[in-house]
Design a protein around this motif. Sequence first.
Motif, PDB file in Angstrom:
ATOM      1  N   ILE A   1      -9.370 -22.496  72.243  1.00 46.76           N
ATOM      2  CA  ILE A   1      -8.969 -21.284  71.363  1.00 46.76           C
ATOM      3  C   ILE A   1     -10.154 -19.871  71.992  1.00 46.76           C
ATOM      4  O   ILE A   1     -11.504 -20.234  70.981  1.00 46.76           O
ATOM      5  N   PRO A   2     -10.148 -19.093  72.534  1.00 48.34           N
ATOM      6  CA  PRO A   2     -11.745 -18.154  72.962  1.00 48.34           C
ATOM      7  C   PRO A   2     -11.460 -16.952  71.422  1.00 48.34           C
ATOM      8  O   PRO A   2     -11.060 -15.714  71.900  1.00 48.34           O
ATOM      9  N   PHE A   3     -12.059 -17.486  70.859  1.00 52.07           N
ATOM     10  CA  PHE A   3     -12.698 -16.609  69.357  1.00 52.07           C
ATOM     11  C   PHE A   3     -13.004 -15.734  69.834  1.00 52.07           C
ATOM     12  O   PHE A   3     -12.959 -14.296  68.939  1.00 52.07           O
ATOM     13  N   SER A   4     -14.107 -15.677  70.172  1.00 51.18           N
ATOM     14  CA  SER A   4     -15.026 -14.385  70.825  1.00 51.18           C
ATOM     15  C   SER A   4     -13.923 -13.539  71.982  1.00 51.18           C
ATOM     16  O   SER A   4     -14.761 -12.015  71.037  1.00 51.18           O
ATOM     17  N   THR A   5     -13.680 -13.913  72.184  1.00 49.24           N
ATOM     18  CA  THR A   5     -12.774 -12.807  73.384  1.00 49.24           C
ATOM     19  C   THR A   5     -11.942 -12.010  72.789  1.00 49.24           C
ATOM     20  O   THR A   5     -11.830 -10.642  72.696  1.00 49.24           O
ATOM     21  N   ILE A   6     -11.046 -13.101  71.553  1.00 53.00           N
ATOM     22  CA  ILE A   6     -10.490 -12.529  70.436  1.00 53.00           C
ATOM     23  C   ILE A   6     -10.940 -10.910  69.708  1.00 53.00           C
ATOM     24  O   ILE A   6     -10.202  -9.493  69.488  1.00 53.00           O
ATOM     25  N   LEU A   7     -11.592 -11.349  69.422  1.00 55.89           N
ATOM     26  CA  LEU A   7     -12.725 -10.850  68.387  1.00 55.89           C
ATOM     27  C   LEU A   7     -13.345  -9.672  69.215  1.00 55.89           C
ATOM     28  O   LEU A   7     -12.910  -8.669  68.421  1.00 55.89           O
ATOM     29  N   ILE A   8     -13.690  -9.741  70.001  1.00 56.80           N
ATOM     30  CA  ILE A   8     -14.188  -8.571  70.665  1.00 56.80           C
ATOM     31  C   ILE A   8     -13.116  -7.681  71.219  1.00 56.80           C
ATOM     32  O   ILE A   8     -13.158  -6.090  70.852  1.00 56.80           O
ATOM     33  N   ILE A   9     -11.900  -8.082  71.149  1.00 52.51           N
ATOM     34  CA  ILE A   9     -10.966  -7.270  71.891  1.00 52.51           C
ATOM     35  C   ILE A   9     -10.674  -6.564  70.723  1.00 52.51           C
ATOM     36  O   ILE A   9     -10.108  -5.279  70.655  1.00 52.51           O
ATOM     37  N   SER A  10     -10.189  -6.820  69.876  1.00 51.95           N
ATOM     38  CA  SER A  10      -9.573  -6.891  68.307  1.00 51.95           C
ATOM     39  C   SER A  10     -10.401  -5.511  67.520  1.00 51.95           C
ATOM     40  O   SER A  10     -10.117  -4.304  67.482  1.00 51.95           O
ATOM     41  N   LEU A  11     -11.897  -5.292  68.059  1.00 51.45           N
ATOM     42  CA  LEU A  11     -12.839  -4.543  67.869  1.00 51.45           C
ATOM     43  C   LEU A  11     -12.498  -3.412  68.433  1.00 51.45           C
ATOM     44  O   LEU A  11     -13.060  -2.430  68.039  1.00 51.45           O
TER      45      LEU A  11
END
Length: 223
Positions: free
Chosen positions: A13-23
Amino acid sequence: MIPYKDDNPINIIPFSTILIISLNMLVFIMQLLSGEDSRSIVYSYGAIPQNIIGFQSNQPIPASLTIFTSMFMHGGLFHIAWNMLYFWIFGNNIEERLGHIRFILFYLFCGVVAALSHILLSPDSNVPMIGASGAVSGMLGAYILLFPTSQVRTIVLLGFYVTVVRIPALIVIGIWAIIQVVSGLLSQGNAAQGGIAFFAHVGGFVAGLFTIKLWQPRRSNKW
């Protein structure tokens, strides 16, 4: 050509990718809600080459920190949509290779190199640079080295004819890189007056391309 997906599945699960997109999306929404103050926000937190080179500014934070704040700001819906689309397609595979934390550091590193590339080539510019394009370009540079033969599903527009084809990443990203270099060379005289910071894209791409191997962990580690 509009890429929208790669045939390169991941097992995390690409947590960091999702986090950066969300930010990025959160900051963009805040920019929209600011209304008439949006321009002043860009000048407050965008990376202004003249300020960073001169170590002087009237911005609310040290000029050097705007290199980071500018990475999460965008100039419009198309700007953020295009960046986040490319980031989602190509970033999650890099995250799987590097691990979640190392991936975030790599993303920020590429963004910093991208910003410095623009700043060094346009040191007198007082126009703020914003956008995740430089950092995202680093992901493209890393991807083309690690997965050159991966197929990218791409929408091809030829007048009124629209079709979807699978194209190797080497070609999709290679064409993109050539366009950035040529566009950057053609716009050199106007760089200080604003517009697209093409050499920030080039700088980020080169950073990702030539350093991704150094960032890879010796052992598989999802974090």
